[in-house]
Design an enzyme around this catalytic site. Structure first.
Site, PDB file in Angstrom:
ATOM      1  N   THR A  97      -4.890   3.520  -1.524  1.00 54.24           N
ATOM      2  CA  THR A  97      -4.199   2.786  -0.460  1.00 54.24           C
ATOM      3  C   THR A  97      -2.996   2.093  -1.073  1.00 54.24           C
ATOM      4  OG1 THR A  97      -6.135   2.462   0.904  1.00 54.24           O
ATOM      5  CG2 THR A  97      -4.369   0.875   1.169  1.00 54.24           C
ATOM      6  N   LYS A 172      -2.339   3.549   8.998  1.00 53.49           N
ATOM      7  CA  LYS A 172      -3.273   2.490   8.599  1.00 53.49           C
ATOM      8  C   LYS A 172      -2.781   1.116   9.083  1.00 53.49           C
ATOM      9  CE  LYS A 172      -6.175   1.896   5.366  1.00 53.49           C
ATOM     10  NZ  LYS A 172      -6.969   1.714   4.122  1.00 53.49           N
ATOM     11  N   LYS A 240      -1.185  -9.632   5.332  1.00 52.98           N
ATOM     12  CA  LYS A 240      -0.096  -8.813   4.791  1.00 52.98           C
ATOM     13  C   LYS A 240       0.125  -7.585   5.684  1.00 52.98           C
ATOM     14  CE  LYS A 240      -0.799  -5.781   1.870  1.00 52.98           C
ATOM     15  NZ  LYS A 240      -1.433  -5.043   0.784  1.00 52.98           N
TER      16      LYS A 240
END
Lengths: 291, 291, 291, 291
Positions: A97, A172, A240
């Site tokens: 990721t 995502k 974030k």
């Protein structure tokens, strides 16, 4: 399944995925920074490569599953890294990721050497990785995607090909943005129930029978009612992702007032010192902030 | 199931619930403002009462399932209404969806005559009503709840007893508030995906595999991508519930910034003339407001 | 200025306004619930009425300046109240700050007896009242407004006639809504400056030279930097006005996301126990909520 | 005022500032990319430098007033730029409005050659520049600030020294963030008044007498009521400043829900195609978005 697949990175996730592949008859050559971690894989039938470069040299395509962007860059660009032996006809699939920038940087380096590249971040944690129940969000070179499909079918319950590099990361972000807003909606509802004289546990039971019933409410609700926010997905990472999703919207002039309000609530939670707890700790901002 | 149950109101929901009770062997005496609507129920074995008062006189307890607060008040307070024959030992269960004020007014009138009262709004529409899959949110007299439990068990997959009168309405508000915020989060995500170069249909597929997968996203997503907002739950009613939920929070000094942002988006949708469409039409406020 | 004017209510504001009128040569007949409070006015030349009814009987028109809606209703509707002697040809001007409902109730009662009615809430506190520097927001009977204009010109630096009854209250709500959002914007800016390494006192100095310079920032800024929120306008009243302004917008399908966010911040402040402090205490919600 | 001051950039702002300095007896050596623009300054007594480097060589300190970050970088780093002759004992003052990154880049280059650097962005436009009524937000080398103070005192009504480089840009962001939230509050109020049956022009009059009266409301209100948004400060630049201010808050874990809501409204305005109009065009997002 004749050809050897390379596999770099045997952390919690990588090891589970690699074991799963070996169990399904794939041949793997594995590498890990701490080489001793390869031993268990060898017991399952894996070969070991001395360096990322050595693995790439030996295999048609290689999968990377590193812990963070720095590690993902390191296995590619450092001495004895992927770049040294990547070439026309070989592929590299980064399942870590990472942000879109990191992904682009790796993609450019690989393709400039003639190699094929795919980013393929996953949704799901250790258990789904062991059980082959991940969701795989792939983007980049379509031909490499098709080549890797047999392996993806073993590691995941479903894989998606999303187009050009960056789209995996973007997908995502969108999912996590929706999730972050939902967590706020849920927290507000729990507190409203509690303070209005309703039993919040009963609210959980009612929600579980409603059209908005979902695994997250079911899983996170009971510990939240205990003020238990043991981190599965740290709040600062959720915030974030909200920030990055809002920035993606800003680029495209999309106004998203609910996500923006949720983002400010997550910032408030950071302000209260809850950044390292689970993202469900945003619940505390509705309660008054006193743990 | 020996004793006769009264049933007032045979609209879409009431009829489905009554037929279901008859099928399971309950004896019903039914009434409807347009009496001809009773015919189908008679075919299933029901008796007919000439007036709400006549039904109440005959039955140990009576269920009301009226279309709105005005109708719910009318069957109780008008001439030949419930109040004329309610008395000690008899019960009245209002399963209509009404506001807390209406519910309190009915409750006070019934109990001042010595009767027992229960509010029991339901979650679920026609199909779950036919299939006995409603969720029943009951509040009021516990003894009456227990008396009615066999009937509730037939009409619903689950019933809850929530305490004093008003809590049924409050629980619906909390659930609908969470639902309204989620619909906004979902709309923002669909638009962000679309404008960022992702296929929004793929987003639906990914969401359906995620921890936030839920029936509402699954059911509403595809028509939303077609700009199809055929009303199941009208937007203006959803916005009214957001407003009432925020007011409930205000009474208790609870700050709910995400629900407040969602509420303003629903108002914006009303401003754009979308109040009579489905509440998923809030999607249009993210898109720019042009249909 | 020949004719006698009635004046009911000699609290802080009422006394200052009445003294000011006397100084400018108006003849007043005054009344106060605690009659001893009339003594000082008598020294300035006022007559005293025994009851509101007696004052109304004697005067062409009567001004009321009561502390709250309950008191405003009481002087009109109670025994010996305004209603007993109001009649065709007489006027009643309510300068109290009351909600639109209270104002309408008084208006209907007065006009049903043939009297003229004006609501005329003011903007400004004790000092402007003494100095004749109030802003008067009048609405109702235009003829009565014109009759009272000489008195308004003494009490206020400016008076507005805003149309039908209710518009005075509405105008105050709109102004207070803008003020409440501005106070939040200001609080966020002060905290952002402070935490970004800027001197917040310098921010005050810069703001005072900018196009957004205004007396509120100048007056409230320095105590806010000392965490001093001595109440001038209590936070809970500001939040009530935000709520009512948002409700007014809701009636008209106006989406006001900034006011809604500000309202939630004021609710948060109430949640932190700051409701009785000055509305500038919303500053604490940006800081983390710890006093 | 004996020593010569350099002055680079004679656009609308630069010319006004330079003329003003000459009128007050300062000796200037000026340069502009299009040298013919220097002629008018020569009439007022200025000397002309052939290149930025030549100006710097001649003068103790030099002021730059360029149109944007690209131009600001160009006069410093390009051939014949400031860097070629900056050295120990010489100073460079960049009064252009640039971002913190650009400012830091210039600062590092100047100081690495031994020169002194000051960023000094201004608040105010052409008229205040001509009249010496600017507000100067200086940050960097304190000694250079003191050396330039006589010139600052002529160009501005007030100058501030804010500490280390970057603080000038940060202070502008904070002020602009407050301004952007205020503009939204104002827009919401104008629309609420209009749709609630109040005359919005009267609202402007009332606001101008209130504690929140400020030049921006006074100046922008009347054209806004005409749907006139001739750009003074383009909306897209205001939104960029909101974004940067929120990012600055994010770095410091400050939750600013009102600024966030305002930012989303500005994005909505961009979405409606209003980005090049004045930032007051955010008014249209409250109205429904149809021009």
């Amino acid at each position: 399944m004749g050809e050897e697949i390379g596999f770099l990175g045997l952390g919690i996730m990588g090891k589970a995925m690699a074991v799963n592949l070996l169990r399904h008859g794939f041949k793997l050559t594995v590498w890990n920074r701490t080489l001793s971690k390869c031993d268990e894989l060898v017991e399952h039938g894996a070969s070991v490569g001395e360096t990322p470069a050595a693995v790439v040299k030996k295999c048609k395509y290689t999968i990377g599953m590193l812990s963070d962007p720095a590690a993902a860059l390191s296995v590619v660009f450092d001495k004895d890294g992927v770049l040294e032996h990547i070439c026309t006809g070989k592929g590299y699939i980064d399942m870590s990721t990472v942000d879109a920038d990191t992904s682009s940087k790796i993609s450019e380096a690989i393709t400039s050497k003639g190699g094929h590249f795919l980013e393929a971040p996953v949704s799901g944690s250790k258990k789904p990785a062991e059980d082959g129940q991940l969701v795989i969000l792939a983007a980049g070179e379509k031909a490499l995607y098709e080549q890797a499909l047999p392996a993806f079918n073993v590691m995941g319950k479903k894989s998606f090909f999303l187009g050009h590099v960056g789209n995996g990361a973007r997908m995502k972000l969108v999912v996590n943005m929706i999730m972050g807003s939902m967590m706020n909606a849920f927290s507000e509802g729990l507190e409203l129930a509690d303070r209005s004289g309703l039993n919040p546990q009963t609210l959980l039971d009612v929600l579980d029978l409603a059209a908005i019933a979902n695994p997250m409410f079911k899983m996170k609700g009971p510990p939240m009612l205990q003020n238990n926010y043991t981190p599965a997905f740290p709040l600062k990472h959720q915030q974030k992702d909200m920030r990055l999703a809002l920035a993606l919207g800003d680029e495209n002039a999309i106004s998203m007032p609910v996500a923006a309000a949720a983002n400010e609530a997550f910032k408030k939670a950071r302000n209260l010192g809850l950044g390292d707890l689970d993202f469900s700790a945003v619940h505390q901002t509705v309660k008054g902030g006193e743990l």
